[in-house]
Design a protein around this motif. Structure first.
Motif, PDB file in Angstrom:
ATOM      1  N   HIS A   6      -0.696   1.045   5.773  1.00 40.86           N
ATOM      2  CA  HIS A   6      -2.069  -0.501   4.655  1.00 40.86           C
ATOM      3  C   HIS A   6      -1.771  -1.397   6.400  1.00 40.86           C
ATOM      4  CE1 HIS A   6      -0.955   1.656   1.143  1.00 40.86           C
ATOM      5  NE2 HIS A   6       0.396   2.088   1.030  1.00 40.86           N
ATOM      6  N   TYR A   7      -0.619  -2.204   7.203  1.00 39.57           N
ATOM      7  CA  TYR A   7      -1.001  -2.367   7.567  1.00 39.57           C
ATOM      8  C   TYR A   7      -2.847  -2.567   8.786  1.00 39.57           C
ATOM      9  CZ  TYR A   7       3.392  -4.877   6.825  1.00 39.57           C
ATOM     10  OH  TYR A   7       5.143  -4.496   6.282  1.00 39.57           O
ATOM     11  N   GLY A   8      -2.451  -1.104   8.834  1.00 38.16           N
ATOM     12  CA  GLY A   8      -4.252  -0.617   9.949  1.00 38.16           C
ATOM     13  C   GLY A   8      -4.825  -1.087   9.221  1.00 38.16           C
ATOM     14  N   MET A   9      -4.863  -0.411   7.753  1.00 37.45           N
ATOM     15  CA  MET A   9      -5.886  -0.715   7.324  1.00 37.45           C
ATOM     16  C   MET A   9      -6.237  -2.445   6.874  1.00 37.45           C
ATOM     17  SD  MET A   9      -8.655   1.080   5.463  1.00 37.45           S
ATOM     18  CE  MET A   9      -8.348   2.890   4.903  1.00 37.45           C
ATOM     19  N   ALA A  10      -5.580  -3.160   6.359  1.00 32.66           N
ATOM     20  CA  ALA A  10      -5.597  -4.415   6.463  1.00 32.66           C
ATOM     21  C   ALA A  10      -6.182  -5.284   6.689  1.00 32.66           C
ATOM     22  CB  ALA A  10      -4.770  -5.271   5.653  1.00 32.66           C
ATOM     23  N   LEU A  11      -5.688  -4.957   8.845  1.00 32.80           N
ATOM     24  CA  LEU A  11      -6.419  -5.795   9.927  1.00 32.80           C
ATOM     25  C   LEU A  11      -7.808  -5.241  10.125  1.00 32.80           C
ATOM     26  CD1 LEU A  11      -3.176  -5.377  12.167  1.00 32.80           C
ATOM     27  CD2 LEU A  11      -4.470  -7.056  11.185  1.00 32.80           C
ATOM     28  N   ALA A  12      -8.391  -3.764   9.748  1.00 34.04           N
ATOM     29  CA  ALA A  12      -8.926  -3.037  10.068  1.00 34.04           C
ATOM     30  C   ALA A  12     -10.575  -3.546   9.259  1.00 34.04           C
ATOM     31  CB  ALA A  12      -9.836  -1.819  10.444  1.00 34.04           C
ATOM     32  N   LEU A  13     -10.386  -4.071   7.655  1.00 38.85           N
ATOM     33  CA  LEU A  13     -10.868  -4.653   7.149  1.00 38.85           C
ATOM     34  C   LEU A  13     -11.020  -5.401   6.872  1.00 38.85           C
ATOM     35  CD1 LEU A  13      -9.918  -2.535   4.005  1.00 38.85           C
ATOM     36  CD2 LEU A  13     -11.727  -2.832   5.227  1.00 38.85           C
ATOM     37  N   ALA A 139       0.954  10.711  12.066  1.00 37.07           N
ATOM     38  CA  ALA A 139       0.370  10.391  13.262  1.00 37.07           C
ATOM     39  C   ALA A 139      -0.829   9.542  12.222  1.00 37.07           C
ATOM     40  CB  ALA A 139       0.161  11.249  13.884  1.00 37.07           C
ATOM     41  N   ALA A 140      -1.059   9.466  11.680  1.00 28.79           N
ATOM     42  CA  ALA A 140      -2.155   8.985  10.766  1.00 28.79           C
ATOM     43  C   ALA A 140      -2.038   7.709  10.227  1.00 28.79           C
ATOM     44  CB  ALA A 140      -2.593   9.855   9.325  1.00 28.79           C
ATOM     45  N   ASN A 141      -0.708   7.219   9.803  1.00 33.64           N
ATOM     46  CA  ASN A 141      -0.238   5.770   9.889  1.00 33.64           C
ATOM     47  C   ASN A 141      -0.537   5.442  11.446  1.00 33.64           C
ATOM     48  OD1 ASN A 141       0.660   5.353   6.759  1.00 33.64           O
ATOM     49  ND2 ASN A 141       1.683   7.717   7.753  1.00 33.64           N
ATOM     50  N   TYR A 142       0.386   5.706  12.728  1.00 35.98           N
ATOM     51  CA  TYR A 142       0.296   4.947  13.209  1.00 35.98           C
ATOM     52  C   TYR A 142      -1.062   4.834  14.754  1.00 35.98           C
ATOM     53  CZ  TYR A 142       4.989   4.011  13.099  1.00 35.98           C
ATOM     54  OH  TYR A 142       6.485   3.751  12.473  1.00 35.98           O
ATOM     55  N   ALA A 143      -2.006   5.855  13.940  1.00 38.69           N
ATOM     56  CA  ALA A 143      -3.251   5.087  14.189  1.00 38.69           C
ATOM     57  C   ALA A 143      -3.915   4.688  13.638  1.00 38.69           C
ATOM     58  CB  ALA A 143      -3.856   7.685  14.501  1.00 38.69           C
ATOM     59  N   MET A 144      -3.483   4.742  12.288  1.00 44.32           N
ATOM     60  CA  MET A 144      -4.601   3.444  11.520  1.00 44.32           C
ATOM     61  C   MET A 144      -4.130   2.046  11.796  1.00 44.32           C
ATOM     62  SD  MET A 144      -5.214   2.979   7.306  1.00 44.32           S
ATOM     63  CE  MET A 144      -5.376   5.662   7.011  1.00 44.32           C
ATOM     64  N   LEU A 145      -2.894   1.817  12.077  1.00 50.65           N
ATOM     65  CA  LEU A 145      -2.253   0.999  12.636  1.00 50.65           C
ATOM     66  C   LEU A 145      -2.852   0.424  13.500  1.00 50.65           C
ATOM     67  CD1 LEU A 145      -0.322  -1.287  12.875  1.00 50.65           C
ATOM     68  CD2 LEU A 145       1.083  -0.608  13.588  1.00 50.65           C
ATOM     69  N   ALA A 146      -3.178   1.621  14.638  1.00 47.17           N
ATOM     70  CA  ALA A 146      -3.205   1.601  15.989  1.00 47.17           C
ATOM     71  C   ALA A 146      -4.940   1.067  16.219  1.00 47.17           C
ATOM     72  CB  ALA A 146      -3.805   2.466  17.162  1.00 47.17           C
ATOM     73  N   ALA A 147      -5.924   1.642  15.451  1.00 49.77           N
ATOM     74  CA  ALA A 147      -7.138   1.599  14.631  1.00 49.77           C
ATOM     75  C   ALA A 147      -7.317  -0.158  14.896  1.00 49.77           C
ATOM     76  CB  ALA A 147      -7.843   2.266  14.462  1.00 49.77           C
ATOM     77  N   ILE A 151      -9.302  -3.107  16.536  1.00 44.84           N
ATOM     78  CA  ILE A 151     -11.134  -3.538  15.721  1.00 44.84           C
ATOM     79  C   ILE A 151     -10.299  -5.212  15.336  1.00 44.84           C
ATOM     80  CG2 ILE A 151     -12.373  -3.543  13.760  1.00 44.84           C
ATOM     81  CD1 ILE A 151     -10.894  -1.045  12.753  1.00 44.84           C
ATOM     82  N   ALA A 152      -9.532  -5.329  15.182  1.00 45.52           N
ATOM     83  CA  ALA A 152      -8.592  -6.663  14.720  1.00 45.52           C
ATOM     84  C   ALA A 152      -8.620  -7.240  16.581  1.00 45.52           C
ATOM     85  CB  ALA A 152      -7.179  -7.089  14.577  1.00 45.52           C
TER      86      ALA A 152
END
Length: 188
Positions: A6-13, A139-147, A151-152
């Protein structure tokens, strides 16, 4: 998704919004807005704290996004009362946007897993899911966070108004014979 996702998605958007603000010189607004979005990113999952609420029920809807946006306006209302009308309206709209944006980012992250979301429940019980990855997949959660962090950071480095051109950009300009005024002044 779990918190890192969720943090990764929020940061990316939010990176898109942050970049737009940074490139116009609103550094403080970009950073504080990002902090607010991150702090509200897990707000829809508060339904797990109350026995009367079903997980991914009412707190995972667009109606809840509107309610959180309104809550954010109420939180800042006292600080907006003494400001000029135009500035107060702009501040209220910004607070509403940030609160709603955080919830929508959460819903989009939950859209990626098989359980999905019902964004306009109870008007329609339609469940939307992309069924790409399970919410429990670390893995998907931390990959999304890293992405999201990547992006941020990219948005930050590209959007800062005081940022020097990158080495690649300076070399490109030099090869084309397009030195900027600042570079000519600095050379003298």
């Amino acid at each position: 998704m779990f918190p890192p996702g969720h943090y990764g998605m929020a940061l990316a958007l939010y990176a898109v919004v942050g970049y737009a603000l940074l490139s116009r010189g609103y550094v403080r607004d970009a950073l504080s807005g990002g902090g607010i979005v991150l702090s509200y990113a897990l707000f829809p999952d508060m339904d797990g704290q109350f026995e009367v609420l079903v997980h991914r029920g009412v707190t995972h809807t667009l109606w809840f996004a509107l309610a959180v946006g309104t809550l954010c306006v109420l939180v800042v209302a006292s600080s907006l009362v003494k400001r000029p009308r135009r500035e107060a309206i702009r501040g209220a709209l910004w607070a509403f946007f940030l609160g709603s944006f955080a919830v929508v980012a959460h819903l989009l992250a939950d859209l990626l897993n098989p359980w999905g979301v019902m964004p306009i429940y109870p008007v329609s019980p339609a469940l939307y899911s992309l069924d790409l990855v399970r919410a429990t997949n670390d893995a998907a959660n931390y990959a999304m966070l890293a992405a999201g962090v990547g992006i941020a950071l990219l948005a930050w480095s590209a959007g800062r108004p005081d940022a020097r051109p990158t080495l690649a950009r300076r070399l490109y300009r030099r090869l084309r014979g397009e030195e900027s005024v600042a570079e000519k002044i600095g050379a003298e």
